[in-house]
Design a protein around this motif. Structure first.
Motif, PDB file in Angstrom:
ATOM      1  N   GLN A  30       0.938  -0.765  -0.039  1.00 54.15           N
ATOM      2  CA  GLN A  30       0.256   0.211  -0.369  1.00 54.15           C
ATOM      3  C   GLN A  30       0.660   1.390   0.028  1.00 54.15           C
ATOM      4  OE1 GLN A  30      -2.115  -1.075   3.028  1.00 54.15           O
ATOM      5  NE2 GLN A  30      -3.564  -1.003   2.018  1.00 54.15           N
ATOM      6  N   ARG A  31       2.358   1.751   0.634  1.00 56.04           N
ATOM      7  CA  ARG A  31       3.134   2.107   0.957  1.00 56.04           C
ATOM      8  C   ARG A  31       3.496   2.380  -0.912  1.00 56.04           C
ATOM      9  NH1 ARG A  31       8.224   3.919   1.770  1.00 56.04           N
ATOM     10  NH2 ARG A  31       8.843   1.952   1.534  1.00 56.04           N
ATOM     11  N   THR A  32       4.241   1.140  -1.173  1.00 49.39           N
ATOM     12  CA  THR A  32       4.661   1.517  -2.372  1.00 49.39           C
ATOM     13  C   THR A  32       3.931   2.359  -3.483  1.00 49.39           C
ATOM     14  OG1 THR A  32       6.073  -0.649  -1.462  1.00 49.39           O
ATOM     15  CG2 THR A  32       5.960   0.542  -4.254  1.00 49.39           C
ATOM     16  N   LEU A  33       2.785   1.419  -3.467  1.00 48.53           N
ATOM     17  CA  LEU A  33       1.551   2.342  -4.471  1.00 48.53           C
ATOM     18  C   LEU A  33       0.866   3.235  -4.404  1.00 48.53           C
ATOM     19  CD1 LEU A  33      -1.152  -1.426  -4.743  1.00 48.53           C
ATOM     20  CD2 LEU A  33       0.757  -0.142  -6.710  1.00 48.53           C
ATOM     21  N   ALA A  34       1.048   3.992  -3.279  1.00 43.63           N
ATOM     22  CA  ALA A  34       0.630   5.509  -2.450  1.00 43.63           C
ATOM     23  C   ALA A  34       2.025   6.716  -3.461  1.00 43.63           C
ATOM     24  CB  ALA A  34       0.337   5.690  -1.310  1.00 43.63           C
ATOM     25  N   LEU A  35       2.969   5.897  -3.454  1.00 44.25           N
ATOM     26  CA  LEU A  35       3.932   6.551  -3.423  1.00 44.25           C
ATOM     27  C   LEU A  35       4.790   6.472  -4.739  1.00 44.25           C
ATOM     28  CD1 LEU A  35       7.221   5.089  -1.334  1.00 44.25           C
ATOM     29  CD2 LEU A  35       6.112   7.639  -1.607  1.00 44.25           C
ATOM     30  N   LEU A  36       3.807   5.300  -5.755  1.00 40.17           N
ATOM     31  CA  LEU A  36       3.759   5.236  -6.838  1.00 40.17           C
ATOM     32  C   LEU A  36       2.917   6.515  -8.021  1.00 40.17           C
ATOM     33  CD1 LEU A  36       4.332   3.638  -9.964  1.00 40.17           C
ATOM     34  CD2 LEU A  36       3.030   2.128  -9.622  1.00 40.17           C
ATOM     35  N   THR A  37       1.667   6.108  -7.118  1.00 43.81           N
ATOM     36  CA  THR A  37       0.472   7.166  -7.804  1.00 43.81           C
ATOM     37  C   THR A  37       0.953   8.118  -7.242  1.00 43.81           C
ATOM     38  OG1 THR A  37      -1.137   5.599  -6.996  1.00 43.81           O
ATOM     39  CG2 THR A  37      -1.785   8.717  -7.171  1.00 43.81           C
ATOM     40  N   ARG A  38       1.994   8.832  -6.413  1.00 46.10           N
ATOM     41  CA  ARG A  38       2.464  10.325  -6.080  1.00 46.10           C
ATOM     42  C   ARG A  38       3.451  10.806  -7.033  1.00 46.10           C
ATOM     43  NH1 ARG A  38       1.169  15.164  -3.347  1.00 46.10           N
ATOM     44  NH2 ARG A  38       2.977  16.451  -4.518  1.00 46.10           N
ATOM     45  N   ALA A  39       4.406   9.998  -7.541  1.00 46.67           N
ATOM     46  CA  ALA A  39       5.359  10.048  -8.810  1.00 46.67           C
ATOM     47  C   ALA A  39       4.467  10.562 -10.193  1.00 46.67           C
ATOM     48  CB  ALA A  39       6.189   8.867  -8.677  1.00 46.67           C
ATOM     49  N   ARG A  40       3.677   9.446 -10.033  1.00 44.80           N
ATOM     50  CA  ARG A  40       2.508   9.351 -11.319  1.00 44.80           C
ATOM     51  C   ARG A  40       2.351  10.782 -11.683  1.00 44.80           C
ATOM     52  NH1 ARG A  40      -0.255   4.133 -13.582  1.00 44.80           N
ATOM     53  NH2 ARG A  40      -0.192   4.677 -15.215  1.00 44.80           N
ATOM     54  N   LEU A  41       0.773  11.265 -10.755  1.00 45.70           N
ATOM     55  CA  LEU A  41       1.067  12.255 -10.829  1.00 45.70           C
ATOM     56  C   LEU A  41       1.633  13.482 -11.149  1.00 45.70           C
ATOM     57  CD1 LEU A  41      -1.912  14.017 -10.596  1.00 45.70           C
ATOM     58  CD2 LEU A  41      -1.376  14.232  -8.240  1.00 45.70           C
ATOM     59  N   ASP A  42       3.103  13.223  -9.969  1.00 48.04           N
ATOM     60  CA  ASP A  42       4.140  14.658 -10.858  1.00 48.04           C
ATOM     61  C   ASP A  42       4.214  14.407 -11.897  1.00 48.04           C
ATOM     62  OD1 ASP A  42       3.790  15.184  -7.538  1.00 48.04           O
ATOM     63  OD2 ASP A  42       5.661  14.597  -6.734  1.00 48.04           O
ATOM     64  N   PHE A  43       4.572  13.334 -11.873  1.00 46.79           N
ATOM     65  CA  PHE A  43       4.876  13.942 -13.336  1.00 46.79           C
ATOM     66  C   PHE A  43       3.873  14.320 -14.756  1.00 46.79           C
ATOM     67  CE2 PHE A  43       5.049  11.968 -17.989  1.00 46.79           C
ATOM     68  CZ  PHE A  43       6.751  11.967 -18.070  1.00 46.79           C
ATOM     69  N   ALA A  44       2.566  13.823 -14.606  1.00 49.62           N
ATOM     70  CA  ALA A  44       1.786  14.205 -15.437  1.00 49.62           C
ATOM     71  C   ALA A  44       1.646  15.590 -15.418  1.00 49.62           C
ATOM     72  CB  ALA A  44       0.316  13.486 -14.997  1.00 49.62           C
ATOM     73  N   ASN A  45       1.290  16.388 -13.881  1.00 49.63           N
ATOM     74  CA  ASN A  45       1.616  17.696 -14.125  1.00 49.63           C
ATOM     75  C   ASN A  45       2.922  18.556 -14.502  1.00 49.63           C
ATOM     76  OD1 ASN A  45      -1.329  17.521 -12.522  1.00 49.63           O
ATOM     77  ND2 ASN A  45       0.037  17.448 -10.786  1.00 49.63           N
ATOM     78  N   LEU A  46       3.446  18.353 -14.367  1.00 47.20           N
ATOM     79  CA  LEU A  46       4.896  19.070 -14.906  1.00 47.20           C
ATOM     80  C   LEU A  46       5.681  18.680 -16.421  1.00 47.20           C
ATOM     81  CD1 LEU A  46       7.758  17.479 -12.249  1.00 47.20           C
ATOM     82  CD2 LEU A  46       7.250  20.054 -13.000  1.00 47.20           C
ATOM     83  N   LEU A  47       4.835  17.182 -16.830  1.00 46.14           N
ATOM     84  CA  LEU A  47       4.813  16.672 -18.632  1.00 46.14           C
ATOM     85  C   LEU A  47       2.997  18.082 -19.082  1.00 46.14           C
ATOM     86  CD1 LEU A  47       5.365  15.551 -21.050  1.00 46.14           C
ATOM     87  CD2 LEU A  47       3.482  13.976 -20.656  1.00 46.14           C
ATOM     88  N   ALA A  48       2.579  18.217 -18.131  1.00 44.63           N
ATOM     89  CA  ALA A  48       1.027  19.156 -18.405  1.00 44.63           C
ATOM     90  C   ALA A  48       1.488  20.411 -18.903  1.00 44.63           C
ATOM     91  CB  ALA A  48       0.223  18.985 -17.358  1.00 44.63           C
ATOM     92  N   ALA A  49       2.440  21.373 -17.522  1.00 43.85           N
ATOM     93  CA  ALA A  49       2.958  22.298 -18.394  1.00 43.85           C
ATOM     94  C   ALA A  49       4.281  22.790 -18.579  1.00 43.85           C
ATOM     95  CB  ALA A  49       3.889  22.847 -16.377  1.00 43.85           C
ATOM     96  N   ALA A  50       5.358  21.402 -18.904  1.00 44.02           N
ATOM     97  CA  ALA A  50       5.757  21.398 -19.658  1.00 44.02           C
ATOM     98  C   ALA A  50       5.238  21.756 -21.027  1.00 44.02           C
ATOM     99  CB  ALA A  50       6.837  20.067 -20.354  1.00 44.02           C
ATOM    100  N   ARG A  51       4.002  21.006 -21.755  1.00 42.26           N
ATOM    101  CA  ARG A  51       3.205  21.212 -23.226  1.00 42.26           C
ATOM    102  C   ARG A  51       2.737  22.628 -23.554  1.00 42.26           C
ATOM    103  NH1 ARG A  51       0.859  15.206 -22.727  1.00 42.26           N
ATOM    104  NH2 ARG A  51       2.515  13.891 -23.852  1.00 42.26           N
ATOM    105  N   ALA A  52       2.105  23.033 -21.722  1.00 38.13           N
ATOM    106  CA  ALA A  52       1.781  23.727 -21.748  1.00 38.13           C
ATOM    107  C   ALA A  52       2.756  25.174 -22.132  1.00 38.13           C
ATOM    108  CB  ALA A  52       1.115  24.415 -20.674  1.00 38.13           C
ATOM    109  N   SER A  53       3.363  25.146 -21.549  1.00 33.76           N
ATOM    110  CA  SER A  53       4.712  26.148 -22.092  1.00 33.76           C
ATOM    111  C   SER A  53       5.009  26.272 -22.645  1.00 33.76           C
ATOM    112  CB  SER A  53       5.547  25.547 -21.336  1.00 33.76           C
ATOM    113  OG  SER A  53       5.605  26.635 -19.554  1.00 33.76           O
ATOM    114  N   LEU A  54       5.477  24.866 -23.827  1.00 38.74           N
ATOM    115  CA  LEU A  54       5.792  24.779 -25.611  1.00 38.74           C
ATOM    116  C   LEU A  54       4.868  25.610 -26.583  1.00 38.74           C
ATOM    117  CD1 LEU A  54       7.605  21.134 -25.468  1.00 38.74           C
ATOM    118  CD2 LEU A  54       8.176  23.829 -25.576  1.00 38.74           C
ATOM    119  N   ALA A  55       3.745  25.618 -26.202  1.00 39.15           N
ATOM    120  CA  ALA A  55       2.184  25.973 -26.983  1.00 39.15           C
ATOM    121  C   ALA A  55       2.027  27.813 -26.425  1.00 39.15           C
ATOM    122  CB  ALA A  55       0.752  25.748 -25.876  1.00 39.15           C
ATOM    123  N   ALA A  56       2.411  27.471 -25.228  1.00 38.11           N
ATOM    124  CA  ALA A  56       2.229  29.030 -24.689  1.00 38.11           C
ATOM    125  C   ALA A  56       3.541  29.979 -26.159  1.00 38.11           C
ATOM    126  CB  ALA A  56       2.567  29.706 -23.603  1.00 38.11           C
TER     127      ALA A  56
END
Length: 96
Positions: free
Chosen positions: A44-70
């Motif tokens: 459970q702890r490992t899955l929570a860490l994985l979920t958090r890492a995936r969310l962080d990656f998705a947010n950073l990727l979305a921000a990078a894409r938004a910056s490139l589009a801007a």
């Protein structure tokens, strides 16, 4: 960034399991079974860490894409999206 650590001793758990297989006494079996809740908690702890890492990656990727589009659209400060997300990420790390 700190490296996640394993909170269980895999060697001990493996030894408990092998002992229960080799000589299935009540004590050996109960000892091996007692490891199950500990392993479930670690999963459970490992899955929570994985979920958090995936969310962080998705947010950073979305921000990078938004910056490139801007930048492509000629916005005056195209990297503000990325700076904001990185700043938020750093702030969350400092709180932990």
């Amino acid at each position: 960034m700190t490296k996640p650590h394993v909170t269980i001793d895999l060697e001990v758990i493996t030894n408990h399991l092998h002992a229960a297989y080799e000589r299935p006494t009540r004590l050996a079996v109960w000892t091996a079974m007692a490891d199950i809740p500990v392993m479930l908690a670690e999963i459970q702890r490992t899955l929570a860490l994985l979920t958090r890492a995936r969310l962080d990656f998705a947010n950073l990727l979305a921000a990078a894409r938004a910056s490139l589009a801007a930048e492509r659209d000629g916005e005056p400060d195209p990297y503000s999206y990325l700076r904001d997300e990185v700043a938020q990420h750093r702030g969350e790390q400092e709180q932990q």
